[in-house]
Design a protein around this motif. Structure first.
Motif, short mmCIF file in Angstrom:
data_model
loop_
_atom_site.label_atom_id
_atom_site.label_comp_id
_atom_site.label_asym_id
_atom_site.label_seq_id
_atom_site.Cartn_x
_atom_site.Cartn_y
_atom_site.Cartn_z
N GLY A 1 6.66 5.59 5.57
CA GLY A 1 7.12 6.14 4.35
C GLY A 1 7.88 7.31 4.67
O GLY A 1 9.07 7.85 4.58
N ALA A 2 7.05 8.39 5.28
CA ALA A 2 7.42 9.78 5.44
C ALA A 2 8.37 9.86 6.61
O ALA A 2 9.30 10.72 6.69
CB ALA A 2 6.34 10.49 5.85
N GLU A 3 8.14 8.85 7.70
CA GLU A 3 9.26 8.88 8.62
C GLU A 3 10.41 8.59 8.11
O GLU A 3 11.57 8.99 8.55
CB GLU A 3 8.54 8.14 9.85
CG GLU A 3 9.45 8.25 11.03
CD GLU A 3 8.60 7.24 12.37
OE1 GLU A 3 8.24 6.24 12.08
OE2 GLU A 3 9.12 7.52 13.47
N ARG A 4 10.32 7.60 7.37
CA ARG A 4 11.75 6.99 6.86
C ARG A 4 12.64 8.17 6.11
O ARG A 4 13.54 8.13 6.12
CB ARG A 4 11.40 5.69 5.71
CG ARG A 4 12.55 4.96 5.57
CD ARG A 4 12.16 3.61 4.85
NE ARG A 4 11.67 3.74 3.90
CZ ARG A 4 10.22 3.30 3.57
NH1 ARG A 4 9.83 2.46 4.32
NH2 ARG A 4 9.72 3.30 2.36
N VAL A 5 11.77 8.80 5.27
CA VAL A 5 12.29 10.12 4.56
C VAL A 5 13.17 10.97 5.35
O VAL A 5 14.05 11.36 5.34
CB VAL A 5 11.06 10.86 3.67
CG1 VAL A 5 11.80 12.07 3.23
CG2 VAL A 5 10.56 9.99 2.52
N CYS B 1 0.76 -0.91 -0.02
CA CYS B 1 -0.07 0.23 -0.22
C CYS B 1 0.97 1.32 -0.02
O CYS B 1 1.79 1.38 0.80
CB CYS B 1 -0.99 0.00 1.20
SG CYS B 1 -2.05 1.48 1.36
N LEU B 2 0.77 1.90 -1.01
CA LEU B 2 1.65 3.09 -1.19
C LEU B 2 1.13 4.37 -0.29
O LEU B 2 -0.09 4.50 0.10
CB LEU B 2 1.47 3.68 -2.59
CG LEU B 2 2.30 2.92 -3.61
CD1 LEU B 2 2.10 2.98 -5.01
CD2 LEU B 2 3.85 2.60 -3.29
N PRO B 3 2.01 5.28 0.17
CA PRO B 3 1.59 6.37 0.84
C PRO B 3 0.42 7.07 0.41
O PRO B 3 -0.03 7.20 -0.78
CB PRO B 3 2.61 7.40 0.80
CG PRO B 3 3.67 6.62 0.60
CD PRO B 3 3.34 5.43 -0.33
#
Ligand SMILES: [Zn+2]
Length: 278
Positions: free
Chosen positions: A152-156, A114-116
């Protein structure tokens, strides 16, 4: 007592200053990042992307994947994926405001993601392993939870901070020869990977497991099915075992043990009576 040579003292400063600047920038990146308090786990995460950026990226990825894939738009597999994802989405907290979209790809890959922003892709190759709606809810609950937890945003943000710190170190060793610099950066890169980024991605995996089980339970699926599903997944992956510290996904045994520990608590999330109309 030998006096420090003025030259080596100034060289020391040239080592420290770039690292100091980098650490200040890292602190700024961290403190300036928007916070997200996870309504399911209470954990506060800091994010490297806004919700708009996340959904734009997710949409872009979704278009790229679906443009090259053979998509199903009807039939039992398509209906099952839509049914299960729809019920899971309805079981989430009101704070989740995604425009969910589903693609079912006719492909033997044992994959789903599931993508952001809530763009779901399921490959038909995983359906023989999920078997039932409950089994599919294990996978979709987990994957949808990665998106709703903004992993995903946290990984960025983590990657940005790591990159800044590495630049600082690179600056402070700029006087060394190329081979020495490469050695230092290689060691640091490995340290960041195994010491920071991988442990975080393992914690994301376990958060997605827990949150996915809660979604399942609230949607009326049986979270106990997760144990069977991950066992089947372990068999399907041919028992290929990487050492856990090197992998982004926890070993199947670790995952199953953790799920079994959570089950009594998660089962309480099921609707009263435990039975839901199918
Ligand atoms: Zn995952």
């Amino acid at each position: 007592m030998p006096m420090m040579q003025p030259q080596s003292r100034s060289r020391l400063w040239w080592r420290i200053i770039p690292i100091g600047i980098a650490l200040a920038v890292v602190a700024y990146q961290f403190l300036g990042a928007p916070q997200f308090i996870n309504p399911e786990t209470g954990r506060t995460a800091r994010l490297g992307l806004s919700e708009q950026q996340e959904s734009a990226l997710g949409m872009q990825g979704f278009r790229e994947v679906t443009a090259q894939a053979r998509l199903l738009t009807s039939g039992p597999a398509y209906d099952q994926v839509r049914r299960v994802s729809g019920r899971l989405a309805a079981a989430m907290s009101d704070t989740v405001n995604f425009d969910w979209q589903v693609a079912v790809v006719d492909d033997p890959a044992q994959n789903a993601f599931c993508l952001p922003g809530g763009k779901i892709c399921v490959y038909t190759g995983i359906l023989p392993i999920t078997k039932t709606d409950d089994g599919l809810a294990v996978v979709l609950g987990h994957e949808m939870a990665h998106a709703t937890c903004h992993h995903g945003a946290e990984r960025v943000l983590h990657q940005n901070m790591t990159q800044t710190a590495m630049l600082g170190v690179q600056g402070s060793f700029a006087d060394l020869d190329y081979q020495q610099q490469r050695t230092i950066m290689g060691l640091l890169g490995a340290g960041a990977q195994y010491g920071v980024l991988l442990p975080f991605s393992r914690s994301h995996e376990s958060e997605a497991d827990l949150v996915g089980l809660k979604y399942m339970a609230r949607a009326g699926y049986d979270p106990r099915e997760a144990v069977g599903f991950w066992r089947r997944m372990a068999e399907a992956s041919g028992g290929s075992k990487q050492p856990e510290f090197m992998s982004t996904h926890p070993l199947h045994e670790t995952r199953i043990r953790q799920i079994e520990e959570w089950l009594p608590e998660v089962m309480k999330e099921r609707p009263a009576g435990g039975q839901v109309e199918r």
